[in-house]
Scaffold this motif. Structure first.
Motif, mmCIF file in Angstrom:
data_model
loop_
_atom_site.group_PDB
_atom_site.id
_atom_site.type_symbol
_atom_site.label_atom_id
_atom_site.label_comp_id
_atom_site.label_asym_id
_atom_site.label_seq_id
_atom_site.Cartn_x
_atom_site.Cartn_y
_atom_site.Cartn_z
ATOM 1 N N GLY A 255 0.794 -1.221 0.000
ATOM 2 C CA GLY A 255 0.000 0.000 0.000
ATOM 3 C C GLY A 255 0.823 1.266 0.000
ATOM 4 N N ARG A 256 2.006 1.205 0.631
ATOM 5 C CA ARG A 256 2.869 2.387 0.725
ATOM 6 C C ARG A 256 3.939 2.417 -0.370
ATOM 7 N N ASN A 257 3.898 1.484 -1.277
ATOM 8 C CA ASN A 257 4.923 1.378 -2.305
ATOM 9 C C ASN A 257 5.003 2.668 -3.132
ATOM 10 N N PRO A 258 6.108 3.437 -3.038
ATOM 11 C CA PRO A 258 6.194 4.751 -3.704
ATOM 12 C C PRO A 258 6.630 4.626 -5.163
ATOM 13 N N MET A 259 5.729 4.193 -6.018
ATOM 14 C CA MET A 259 6.066 3.959 -7.426
ATOM 15 C C MET A 259 6.652 5.207 -8.087
ATOM 16 N N VAL A 260 6.108 6.369 -7.721
ATOM 17 C CA VAL A 260 6.603 7.604 -8.327
ATOM 18 C C VAL A 260 8.068 7.840 -7.971
ATOM 19 N N LEU A 261 8.449 7.486 -6.753
ATOM 20 C CA LEU A 261 9.845 7.665 -6.328
ATOM 21 C C LEU A 261 10.764 6.737 -7.102
ATOM 22 N N TRP A 262 10.379 5.453 -7.224
ATOM 23 C CA TRP A 262 11.223 4.515 -7.967
ATOM 24 C C TRP A 262 11.400 4.979 -9.415
ATOM 25 N N LYS A 263 10.323 5.486 -9.995
ATOM 26 C CA LYS A 263 10.381 5.963 -11.383
ATOM 27 C C LYS A 263 11.333 7.154 -11.512
ATOM 28 N N VAL A 264 11.231 8.093 -10.582
ATOM 29 C CA VAL A 264 12.089 9.280 -10.604
ATOM 30 C C VAL A 264 13.547 8.897 -10.366
ATOM 31 N N LEU A 265 13.783 8.004 -9.420
ATOM 32 C CA LEU A 265 15.165 7.589 -9.137
ATOM 33 C C LEU A 265 15.785 6.881 -10.333
ATOM 34 N N LYS A 266 14.997 6.053 -11.024
ATOM 35 C CA LYS A 266 15.506 5.400 -12.222
ATOM 36 C C LYS A 266 15.919 6.436 -13.263
ATOM 37 N N SER A 267 15.089 7.453 -13.426
ATOM 38 C CA SER A 267 15.385 8.510 -14.389
ATOM 39 C C SER A 267 16.674 9.237 -14.024
ATOM 40 N N LEU A 268 16.831 9.554 -12.749
ATOM 41 C CA LEU A 268 18.031 10.282 -12.302
ATOM 42 C C LEU A 268 19.289 9.418 -12.431
ATOM 43 N N VAL A 269 19.165 8.142 -12.131
ATOM 44 C CA VAL A 269 20.306 7.230 -12.285
ATOM 45 C C VAL A 269 20.741 7.159 -13.742
ATOM 46 N N ASN A 270 19.764 7.128 -14.653
ATOM 47 C CA ASN A 270 20.082 7.032 -16.086
ATOM 48 C C ASN A 270 20.669 8.322 -16.644
ATOM 49 N N GLU A 271 20.262 9.445 -16.068
ATOM 50 C CA GLU A 271 20.642 10.749 -16.632
ATOM 51 C C GLU A 271 21.871 11.374 -15.976
ATOM 52 N N ASN A 272 22.178 10.967 -14.757
ATOM 53 C CA ASN A 272 23.194 11.669 -13.971
ATOM 54 C C ASN A 272 24.197 10.649 -13.429
ATOM 55 N N HIS A 273 25.385 10.646 -14.006
ATOM 56 C CA HIS A 273 26.406 9.657 -13.627
ATOM 57 C C HIS A 273 26.814 9.812 -12.170
ATOM 58 N N SER A 274 26.925 11.031 -11.693
ATOM 59 C CA SER A 274 27.310 11.268 -10.303
ATOM 60 C C SER A 274 26.230 10.749 -9.348
ATOM 61 N N PHE A 275 24.968 10.982 -9.709
ATOM 62 C CA PHE A 275 23.845 10.488 -8.899
ATOM 63 C C PHE A 275 23.888 8.960 -8.855
ATOM 64 N N GLN A 276 24.189 8.348 -9.982
ATOM 65 C CA GLN A 276 24.275 6.892 -10.079
ATOM 66 C C GLN A 276 25.337 6.338 -9.137
ATOM 67 N N ARG A 277 26.457 7.025 -9.038
ATOM 68 C CA ARG A 277 27.554 6.551 -8.183
ATOM 69 C C ARG A 277 27.256 6.718 -6.694
ATOM 70 N N LYS A 278 26.475 7.721 -6.355
ATOM 71 C CA LYS A 278 26.300 8.081 -4.948
ATOM 72 C C LYS A 278 24.984 7.609 -4.323
ATOM 73 N N LEU A 279 24.007 7.221 -5.133
ATOM 74 C CA LEU A 279 22.700 6.851 -4.589
ATOM 75 C C LEU A 279 22.775 5.574 -3.728
ATOM 76 N N LYS A 280 22.101 5.630 -2.591
ATOM 77 C CA LYS A 280 21.955 4.450 -1.743
ATOM 78 C C LYS A 280 20.583 4.526 -1.076
ATOM 79 N N ILE A 281 19.785 3.469 -1.229
ATOM 80 C CA ILE A 281 18.443 3.415 -0.642
ATOM 81 C C ILE A 281 18.486 2.426 0.518
ATOM 82 N N GLN A 282 18.216 2.909 1.734
ATOM 83 C CA GLN A 282 18.248 2.048 2.922
ATOM 84 C C GLN A 282 16.824 1.784 3.412
ATOM 85 N N LEU A 283 16.474 0.518 3.574
ATOM 86 C CA LEU A 283 15.146 0.125 4.032
ATOM 87 C C LEU A 283 15.290 -0.677 5.319
ATOM 88 N N ALA A 284 14.834 -0.104 6.432
ATOM 89 C CA ALA A 284 14.927 -0.762 7.740
ATOM 90 C C ALA A 284 13.539 -1.232 8.157
#
Length: 423
Positions: A255-284
């Protein structure tokens, strides 16, 4: 000092958010000339435990215990794992198995209002003796489980002169998972009748959101006070993560699955090499199967670290070290009044909060009022992308921070002061 008996199900060593509220109230009530006495089960079936919380129980606090008989022991003969999941309040995702359907039907229709109902009658008898012996005239019940409120109801019927305050950490029949319990019409009516009786019989009511207060005001004319959850810990200086960490604390189910966030993060990873190197998603915490499938679908699995269940001490460290803290809620009208307890610890961590939830969400309003981050609907794709780029740019320059305001009102001591005045 004015003695008050607090009746609760969750108490250390129970883990998770349910135990925090009254553990902290009990910590500070003596500052306001109130001596809390706590009554809890002797042998509860807590789905998660955190032994570190035992150290937070104040010295000299009287904690009374009586045995509780819970049905999860025999239910676990069908499926130990599924029983533990349902007992913790986690409803199975989109396609429950036959066993899950059966357990939900049993949970919803045979144990009303919940599976802790067998603690009610013996507790009423025991507590009446405690009230007389210790000359206590004020009782506070806190739920869920809402069967705890039936103890207060039984005491009130037998001793009308006691002051009974019912604290609702969550709503009762309007909470999102209630409709998933496979309730029969008669069971639905029993829940509503019990809710109505409790709300009309208690002398005072406490809720955690304005939405729940408004809902309850349509049922009862008794006084209702909003006292939110809060934060308590004084944080030490700690070094921020070197990665651009986006961290979510707590259960993350379909129910809380943030599809819009995953979509945006995928776009940023594809478009921004620095973002790709530095992104880390932590789920506790618990992460649902369909959430992980969405993460895989958007090619984000290499950036995800599943931390599992963390002790409260470690949760605080993760929150304070993270570059961005993720706050999520189901996109539904019935969740607008849900204010996750972790929000207030997020505020105390003073890291930017990325909140995605329903229109009119109270938690989102707190984030905006506190200037603690940014709030989005699931449809706000472009705006979300702009904010993440802005925050990432600030992160690269070592300048990602917020200047939040008006958060001291959510300190546990300040909230306890409000509670003491209400008592």
């Amino acid at each position: 000092m004015h003695k008050v008996l607090v009746i609760a199900y969750y108490w250390p060593p129970a883990g998770g958010p349910g135990v925090q509220r009254w553990l902290k109230f009990v910590k500070y009530l003596r500052d306001f000339d109130i001596e809390p006495i706590v009554y809890v089960p002797e042998n509860p079936s807590y789905p998660i435990t955190d032994t570190n919380l035992v150290k937070e129980v104040p010295d000299g606090i009287q904690v009374l215990k009586q045995p509780i008989h819970e049905p999860y022991a025999w239910a676990s003969l069908l499926s130990k794992r599924k029983t533990k999941t349902i007992s913790s309040g986690i409803i199975p995702e989109k396609k429950p198995s036959f066993i899950e359907k059966l357990l939900l039907w049993i949970r919803g229709n045979l144990f009303i209002p919940d599976a802790r109902v067998f603690w009610v009658k013996p507790s009423i008898k025991y507590v009446l003796g405690v009230l007389e012996e210790q000359q206590i005239d004020t009782v506070i019940t806190t739920g869920p489980p809402h069967s705890v409120h039936l103890i207060g109801l039984g005491l009130k019927k037998r001793q009308a002169e006691i002051m009974w305050i019912a604290d609702f950490r969550d709503p009762w029949t309007s909470i999102g998972y209630h409709n998933k319990l496979r309730l029969s019409k008669s069971s639905q009516e029993k829940h509503k009748n019990l809710e109505r009786t409790v709300l009309k019989s208690a002398d005072k009511i406490i809720v955690t959101s304005a939405t729940t207060k408004k809902e309850f005001e349509e049922i009862t004319s008794k006084p209702i006070k909003v006292i939110t959850n809060g934060f308590d810990n004084e944080l030490n200086e700690i070094e921020l993560d070197s990665d651009f960490t986006i961290s979510h604390i707590g259960s993350l189910l379909t129910g809380r699955n943030p599809m819009v966030l995953w979509k945006v993060l995928k776009s940023l990873v594809n478009e921004n090499h620095s973002f790709q190197r530095k992104l880390k998603i932590q789920l506790a915490g618990v992460v649902g199967k369909e959430v992980m499938e969405s993460i895989h679908m958007y090619g984000l699995r290499p950036y995800v670290e599943c931390l599992g269940y963390l002790s409260h001490d470690n949760v605080l460290k993760v929150q304070q070290k993270s570059q961005v803290l993720l706050l999520l809620e189901i996109d539904s009208e019935e969740t607008t009044g849900i204010i996750p307890g972790k929000l207030f610890e997020y505020l105390n961590a003073k890291r930017p909060i990325l909140a995605i939830g329903p229109q009119g969400w109270e938690a989102g309003q707190i984030v905006e009022d506190s200037k603690a981050g940014a709030v989005f609907l699931q449809q706000n794709e472009d705006a979300l992308k702009d904010v993440l780029l802005k925050w990432f740019s600030a992160f690269e320059n070592g300048e990602l921070k917020i200047s939040s305001s008006k958060i001291e009102q959510y300190h546990r001591r300040e909230l306890t002061k409000v509670l003491a005045n209400y008592i």
